[in-house]
Design an enzyme around this catalytic site. Structure first.
Site, PDB file in Angstrom:
ATOM      1  N   ARG A 104     -81.911   5.289   5.320  1.00  0.00           N
ATOM      2  CA  ARG A 104     -81.100   4.283   6.007  1.00  0.00           C
ATOM      3  C   ARG A 104     -79.765   4.149   5.301  1.00  0.00           C
ATOM      4  O   ARG A 104     -79.729   3.916   4.097  1.00  0.00           O
ATOM      5  CB  ARG A 104     -81.791   2.917   5.909  1.00  0.00           C
ATOM      6  N   THR A 108     -74.631   0.466   7.313  1.00  0.00           N
ATOM      7  CA  THR A 108     -74.833   0.329   8.767  1.00  0.00           C
ATOM      8  C   THR A 108     -76.298   0.044   9.108  1.00  0.00           C
ATOM      9  O   THR A 108     -76.597  -0.391  10.220  1.00  0.00           O
ATOM     10  CB  THR A 108     -74.438   1.629   9.491  1.00  0.00           C
ATOM     11  N   ASP A 200     -88.042  -2.604  -1.597  1.00  0.00           N
ATOM     12  CA  ASP A 200     -87.737  -1.226  -1.199  1.00  0.00           C
ATOM     13  C   ASP A 200     -88.924  -0.326  -1.541  1.00  0.00           C
ATOM     14  O   ASP A 200     -89.169  -0.016  -2.710  1.00  0.00           O
ATOM     15  CB  ASP A 200     -86.463  -0.749  -1.916  1.00  0.00           C
ATOM     16  N   ASP A 203     -88.198   3.036  -3.526  1.00  0.00           N
ATOM     17  CA  ASP A 203     -87.844   2.804  -4.929  1.00  0.00           C
ATOM     18  C   ASP A 203     -89.056   2.347  -5.735  1.00  0.00           C
ATOM     19  O   ASP A 203     -89.249   2.757  -6.882  1.00  0.00           O
ATOM     20  CB  ASP A 203     -86.729   1.750  -5.030  1.00  0.00           C
TER      21      ASP A 203
HETATM   22  C1  PRP Z   1     -87.206   2.780   4.248  1.00  0.00           C
HETATM   23  C2  PRP Z   1     -88.606   2.866   4.812  1.00  0.00           C
HETATM   24  C3  PRP Z   1     -88.356   3.264   6.226  1.00  0.00           C
HETATM   25  C4  PRP Z   1     -87.061   2.571   6.559  1.00  0.00           C
HETATM   26  C5  PRP Z   1     -87.382   1.357   7.380  1.00  0.00           C
HETATM   27  O1  PRP Z   1     -86.730   4.024   3.909  1.00  0.00           O
HETATM   28  O2  PRP Z   1     -89.429   3.725   4.094  1.00  0.00           O
HETATM   29  O3  PRP Z   1     -88.224   4.671   6.405  1.00  0.00           O
HETATM   30  O4  PRP Z   1     -86.478   2.172   5.315  1.00  0.00           O
HETATM   31  O5  PRP Z   1     -86.227   0.739   7.807  1.00  0.00           O
HETATM   32  P1  PRP Z   1     -85.788   0.694   9.332  1.00  0.00           P
HETATM   33  O6  PRP Z   1     -86.997   0.323  10.122  1.00  0.00           O
HETATM   34  O7  PRP Z   1     -84.743  -0.401   9.348  1.00  0.00           O
HETATM   35  O8  PRP Z   1     -85.212   2.019   9.701  1.00  0.00           O
HETATM   36  P2  PRP Z   1     -85.326   4.235   3.142  1.00  0.00           P
HETATM   37  O9  PRP Z   1     -84.221   4.398   4.129  1.00  0.00           O
HETATM   38  O10 PRP Z   1     -85.147   3.136   2.133  1.00  0.00           O
HETATM   39  O11 PRP Z   1     -85.514   5.639   2.455  1.00  0.00           O
HETATM   40  P3  PRP Z   1     -86.511   6.072   1.273  1.00  0.00           P
HETATM   41  O12 PRP Z   1     -87.896   6.056   1.831  1.00  0.00           O
HETATM   42  O13 PRP Z   1     -86.032   7.446   0.949  1.00  0.00           O
HETATM   43  O14 PRP Z   1     -86.342   5.123   0.133  1.00  0.00           O
HETATM   44  N1  URA Z   2     -87.070  -0.436   3.855  1.00  0.00           N
HETATM   45  C1  URA Z   2     -87.794  -0.858   2.806  1.00  0.00           C
HETATM   46  O1  URA Z   2     -88.179  -0.053   1.943  1.00  0.00           O
HETATM   47  N2  URA Z   2     -88.071  -2.157   2.716  1.00  0.00           N
HETATM   48  C2  URA Z   2     -87.673  -3.069   3.623  1.00  0.00           C
HETATM   49  O2  URA Z   2     -87.971  -4.273   3.483  1.00  0.00           O
HETATM   50  C3  URA Z   2     -86.909  -2.606   4.723  1.00  0.00           C
HETATM   51  C4  URA Z   2     -86.638  -1.284   4.817  1.00  0.00           C
END
Ligand code: PRP
Ligand code: URA
Length: 209
Positions: A104, A108, A200, A203
């Protein structure tokens, strides 16, 4: 409209509370995500198709049920979805695993796709897309788009925590996709994080940040 189900088995609720705690470290977070995923695999596979098979017990012949052999694919959305793969494979060990890389954009909140690798026969498989968080729904919607573009038909999302906004958005964009979550939380905050959520997920799983 696809199915929407909160899998609130007491063991799942208990384990989810452990990983919501901000003091839960990476090791325990990873282990417990794995355990929850295994419990969820049991629930989400309830309607797997069966067929009759003849079996000879030590007492005699009978006709009983066996899995009909519909092929399964588990597709994690990278990175955080990776934490759910091994738990699912514990119960569905013959599944193939595809990967969809997506993050994400922090400003944005829109997802950015960076990698897609799927089993070549994806159109014939029952697909479990796994990602711990369904927040705005942008990532899940784009993952379903990517899968459908490559022929996928039988799709479900398995997540740990969902926000009402994400559920609504995914249902509107992909009404055929079943959604299973361990919890439906209250809302999203201004940064797009689920409240109360667990922070997160990527993370916390990988010890980054
Ligand atoms: C997180 C999570 C989802 C997304 C959810 O991933 O694992 O994929 O955010 O958010 P959304 O419903 O608003 O799209 P992130 O983008 O943090 O990537 P990562 O798993 O690599 O940390
Ligand atoms: N992605 C995450 O990892 N946590 C949240 O709460 C939302 C999006």
């Amino acid at each position: 409209m696809g199915k929407f189900q909160v899998l609130d088995h007491p063991l799942i609720q208990h384990k989810l509370t452990i990983i919501r705690d901000k003091n839960c470290g990476t090791k325990v977070f990873r282990e417990v995500v794995n355990e929850i995923s295994e419990l969820m695999a049991y629930e989400v596979s309830r309607d797997m198709p069966l067929e009759d098979v003849k079996v000879e017990t030590p007492i005699g012949w009978t006709t009983k049920k066996t899995l009909s052999g519909k092929k399964v694919a588990i597709v994690p959305i990278l990175r955080a979805g990776l934490g759910m793969v091994d738990g699912m494979l514990e119960l569905i060990p013959a599944a193939k695993v595809g990967h969809i890389g997506m993050y994400r954009d922090e400003k944005t909140l829109k997802p950015v796709e960076y990698f897609v690798k799927l089993p070549s026969d994806i159109s014939e498989r029952q697909i479990f897309v796994v990602d711990p968080m369904l927040a705005t729904g942008g990532s899940a919607i784009m993952a379903m788009d990517a899968l459908k573009k490559r022929g996928a038909k039988d799709l479900r999302l398995v997540c740990l925590v969902a926000a009402p906004e994400g559920v609504k958005a995914l249902q509107e964009a992909h009404p055929d996709v079943d959604i299973y979550t361990a919890a439906l939380d209250e809302s999203l905050n201004e940064d797009g994080y689920i409240v109360p959520g667990l922070g997160d997920a990527g993370d916390r799983l990988f010890g980054t940040k």
